[in-house]
Design a protein around this motif. Structure first.
Motif, short mmCIF file in Angstrom:
data_model
loop_
_atom_site.label_atom_id
_atom_site.label_comp_id
_atom_site.label_asym_id
_atom_site.label_seq_id
_atom_site.Cartn_x
_atom_site.Cartn_y
_atom_site.Cartn_z
N GLY A 1 0.83 -1.19 0.00
CA GLY A 1 0.00 0.00 0.00
C GLY A 1 0.86 1.25 0.00
N TYR A 2 0.29 2.32 0.52
CA TYR A 2 0.97 3.61 0.56
C TYR A 2 1.17 4.04 2.01
N VAL A 3 2.41 4.35 2.38
CA VAL A 3 2.67 4.84 3.73
C VAL A 3 2.14 6.26 3.80
N ASN B 1 10.96 6.41 0.14
CA ASN B 1 9.93 5.95 -0.80
C ASN B 1 8.52 6.38 -0.39
N LEU B 2 8.42 7.43 0.43
CA LEU B 2 7.10 7.94 0.79
C LEU B 2 6.38 8.42 -0.47
N THR C 1 10.36 -5.37 8.81
CA THR C 1 11.76 -5.80 8.68
C THR C 1 12.38 -5.43 7.35
N ASP C 2 11.54 -5.15 6.33
CA ASP C 2 12.06 -4.78 5.02
C ASP C 2 10.98 -4.06 4.22
N VAL C 3 11.39 -3.30 3.22
CA VAL C 3 10.46 -2.57 2.36
C VAL C 3 10.95 -2.63 0.93
N ARG C 4 10.01 -2.79 0.00
CA ARG C 4 10.32 -2.79 -1.44
C ARG C 4 9.30 -1.94 -2.16
#
Length: 123
Positions: free
Chosen positions: A41-43, A89-90, A117-120
């Motif tokens: 989704g979108y932060v 990456n916001l 723990t991780d973001v892509r």
């Protein structure tokens, strides 16, 4: 009347045993995950919070179809490297890998039970 060394040993045991049990419980809860998964989704909210123990707290808006209400996913980030990746990456659609830790004893460690723990970036 108890002798002074016996009293000190008893008091030390009475205080140290609960503190040690609390420390072991906290370590187990924070290092053994109940579940793990991925959310996309979108932060929409991300900030470093806390009076003493500073953690990154965020909110992910998950939209299944354009025009529908989004579901919110509240999460915590402890690792500053992962927090930097999220901040860079916001505004982009991202996928967050997370672990769920049930029974975290205090909001000092996190406001949620979901630790990212991780973001892509999702294209």
């Amino acid at each position: 009347m108890m002798q002074r060394p016996v009293l000190w040993r008893w008091l030390a045991g009475f205080i140290l045993v609960p503190v040690l049990l609390f420390a072991v419980y906290t370590w187990v809860v924070l290092h053994w995950s109940y579940s793990s998964g991925e959310r996309a989704g979108y932060v929409q909210k991300f900030s470093k919070k806390g009076w003493i123990c500073k953690t990154w707290e965020g909110e992910l808006a998950m939209v299944s179809m354009p025009g529908t209400m989004s579901e919110k996913f509240d999460f915590t980030v402890i690792d500053d490297t992962v927090a930097d990746k999220i901040n860079k990456n916001l505004g982009k659609r991202v996928s967050l890998d997370y672990e769920q830790h049930k029974g975290v004893p205090s909001s000092c460690f996190a406001e949620t039970e979901y630790f990212v723990t991780d973001v892509r970036v999702v294209e």
